[in-house]
Scaffold this motif. Sequence first.
Motif, PDB file in Angstrom:
ATOM      1  N   VAL A  18       0.650  -1.374   0.449  1.00 41.37           N
ATOM      2  CA  VAL A  18       0.115   0.267   0.220  1.00 41.37           C
ATOM      3  C   VAL A  18       0.592   1.396  -0.076  1.00 41.37           C
ATOM      4  N   LEU A  19       1.775   0.952   0.783  1.00 43.38           N
ATOM      5  CA  LEU A  19       2.666   2.197   0.847  1.00 43.38           C
ATOM      6  C   LEU A  19       4.243   1.924   0.602  1.00 43.38           C
ATOM      7  N   GLY A  20       4.727   1.795  -0.247  1.00 43.49           N
ATOM      8  CA  GLY A  20       5.758   1.430  -0.299  1.00 43.49           C
ATOM      9  C   GLY A  20       6.369   0.588   0.145  1.00 43.49           C
ATOM     10  N   VAL A  21       7.703   0.574  -0.176  1.00 42.62           N
ATOM     11  CA  VAL A  21       8.904  -0.511   0.238  1.00 42.62           C
ATOM     12  C   VAL A  21       9.695   0.100   1.470  1.00 42.62           C
ATOM     13  N   ASP A  22      10.049   0.939   1.102  1.00 41.60           N
ATOM     14  CA  ASP A  22      10.180   2.213   2.601  1.00 41.60           C
ATOM     15  C   ASP A  22      10.293   2.102   3.192  1.00 41.60           C
ATOM     16  N   VAL A  23       8.642   1.900   3.794  1.00 45.43           N
ATOM     17  CA  VAL A  23       7.228   2.441   5.211  1.00 45.43           C
ATOM     18  C   VAL A  23       8.324   1.477   6.552  1.00 45.43           C
ATOM     19  N   ARG A  24       8.139   2.477   7.065  1.00 52.09           N
ATOM     20  CA  ARG A  24       8.010   1.751   8.607  1.00 52.09           C
ATOM     21  C   ARG A  24       6.967   1.635   9.322  1.00 52.09           C
ATOM     22  N   VAL A  25       6.786  -0.078  10.287  1.00 57.36           N
ATOM     23  CA  VAL A  25       6.476  -0.347  10.875  1.00 57.36           C
ATOM     24  C   VAL A  25       6.311  -0.246  12.679  1.00 57.36           C
ATOM     25  N   SER A  26       5.770   0.182  12.660  1.00 55.58           N
ATOM     26  CA  SER A  26       5.857   0.189  14.530  1.00 55.58           C
ATOM     27  C   SER A  26       4.599  -0.449  15.333  1.00 55.58           C
ATOM     28  N   VAL A  27       4.556  -1.475  16.104  1.00 56.94           N
ATOM     29  CA  VAL A  27       3.353  -1.433  16.850  1.00 56.94           C
ATOM     30  C   VAL A  27       3.817  -1.093  18.358  1.00 56.94           C
ATOM     31  N   PHE A  28       2.616  -0.655  19.166  1.00 54.21           N
ATOM     32  CA  PHE A  28       2.445  -0.432  20.206  1.00 54.21           C
ATOM     33  C   PHE A  28       1.363  -0.695  20.715  1.00 54.21           C
ATOM     34  N   GLY A  29       1.300   0.281  21.863  1.00 52.83           N
ATOM     35  CA  GLY A  29       0.619  -0.518  23.081  1.00 52.83           C
ATOM     36  C   GLY A  29       0.669  -2.084  23.084  1.00 52.83           C
ATOM     37  N   SER A  30      -0.680  -1.945  23.705  1.00 55.19           N
ATOM     38  CA  SER A  30      -0.942  -3.225  24.646  1.00 55.19           C
ATOM     39  C   SER A  30      -0.225  -5.125  24.491  1.00 55.19           C
ATOM     40  N   THR A  83       2.360  15.145   6.732  1.00 56.85           N
ATOM     41  CA  THR A  83       1.517  14.853   8.224  1.00 56.85           C
ATOM     42  C   THR A  83       2.045  16.166   9.758  1.00 56.85           C
ATOM     43  N   PRO A  84       1.556  16.922  10.008  1.00 58.62           N
ATOM     44  CA  PRO A  84       2.415  17.722  11.232  1.00 58.62           C
ATOM     45  C   PRO A  84       2.266  16.687  12.224  1.00 58.62           C
ATOM     46  N   ASP A  85       3.307  16.935  13.063  1.00 56.97           N
ATOM     47  CA  ASP A  85       3.997  16.106  14.460  1.00 56.97           C
ATOM     48  C   ASP A  85       2.558  16.426  15.451  1.00 56.97           C
ATOM     49  N   ALA A  86       2.302  14.767  16.084  1.00 57.42           N
ATOM     50  CA  ALA A  86       0.869  15.241  17.083  1.00 57.42           C
ATOM     51  C   ALA A  86       1.682  14.644  17.680  1.00 57.42           C
ATOM     52  N   PRO A  87       1.474  14.112  19.454  1.00 51.15           N
ATOM     53  CA  PRO A  87       1.801  14.301  20.216  1.00 51.15           C
ATOM     54  C   PRO A  87       2.008  11.996  20.334  1.00 51.15           C
ATOM     55  N   ILE A  88       0.735  11.656  19.343  1.00 55.21           N
ATOM     56  CA  ILE A  88       0.414  10.023  19.374  1.00 55.21           C
ATOM     57  C   ILE A  88       1.439   9.353  18.452  1.00 55.21           C
ATOM     58  N   PHE A  89       1.929  10.154  17.185  1.00 57.29           N
ATOM     59  CA  PHE A  89       3.689   9.898  16.255  1.00 57.29           C
ATOM     60  C   PHE A  89       4.430   9.828  17.669  1.00 57.29           C
ATOM     61  N   ASP A  90       4.750  10.189  18.534  1.00 56.14           N
ATOM     62  CA  ASP A  90       6.355  10.181  19.623  1.00 56.14           C
ATOM     63  C   ASP A  90       6.168   9.427  20.355  1.00 56.14           C
ATOM     64  N   ILE A  91       4.211   9.212  20.921  1.00 57.13           N
ATOM     65  CA  ILE A  91       4.615   8.035  21.858  1.00 57.13           C
ATOM     66  C   ILE A  91       3.980   6.475  20.980  1.00 57.13           C
ATOM     67  N   ALA A  92       3.740   6.472  20.225  1.00 52.11           N
ATOM     68  CA  ALA A  92       3.568   5.560  19.223  1.00 52.11           C
ATOM     69  C   ALA A  92       5.425   4.903  18.599  1.00 52.11           C
ATOM     70  N   LYS A  93       6.713   6.389  17.920  1.00 56.49           N
ATOM     71  CA  LYS A  93       7.494   5.810  18.188  1.00 56.49           C
ATOM     72  C   LYS A  93       8.595   5.455  19.727  1.00 56.49           C
ATOM     73  N   ARG A  94       8.412   6.044  20.523  1.00 59.16           N
ATOM     74  CA  ARG A  94       9.194   5.825  21.690  1.00 59.16           C
ATOM     75  C   ARG A  94       8.845   4.371  22.296  1.00 59.16           C
TER      76      ARG A  94
END
Length: 99
Positions: A18-30, A83-94
């Motif tokens: 869907v997004l191309g080979v350079d996409v980064r995917v992270s799992v976060f949460g529970s 996409t402008p920065d948002a707190p949820i992006f920081d949480i997901a990355k961290r």
Amino acid sequence: MRLSSSQIQAIRQTAQRVLGVDVRVSVFGSRVNDNSKGGDIDLFFETEKQVNNRAKAICQLSGALTLALGDRKIDIILKDANTPDAPIFDIAKRTGVQI
């Protein structure tokens, strides 16, 4: 992390399709916590490219992941070049684990 290798592979393949080979995917949460039970799958997709229609891309990801992983709750967060920065992006990355 409470995802099987086949689930991780399905998520990666869907993201790249869907997004191309350079996409980064992270799992976060529970799902990152091995001691937790149940819970939805929280996914953070990040690309340096501009996604022309973010809503369409999210729908494509959601539909394809539902087919690949079964009928379960999947939360999708997508950050592209515009996409402008948002707190949820920081949480997901961290707190997330890149797959």
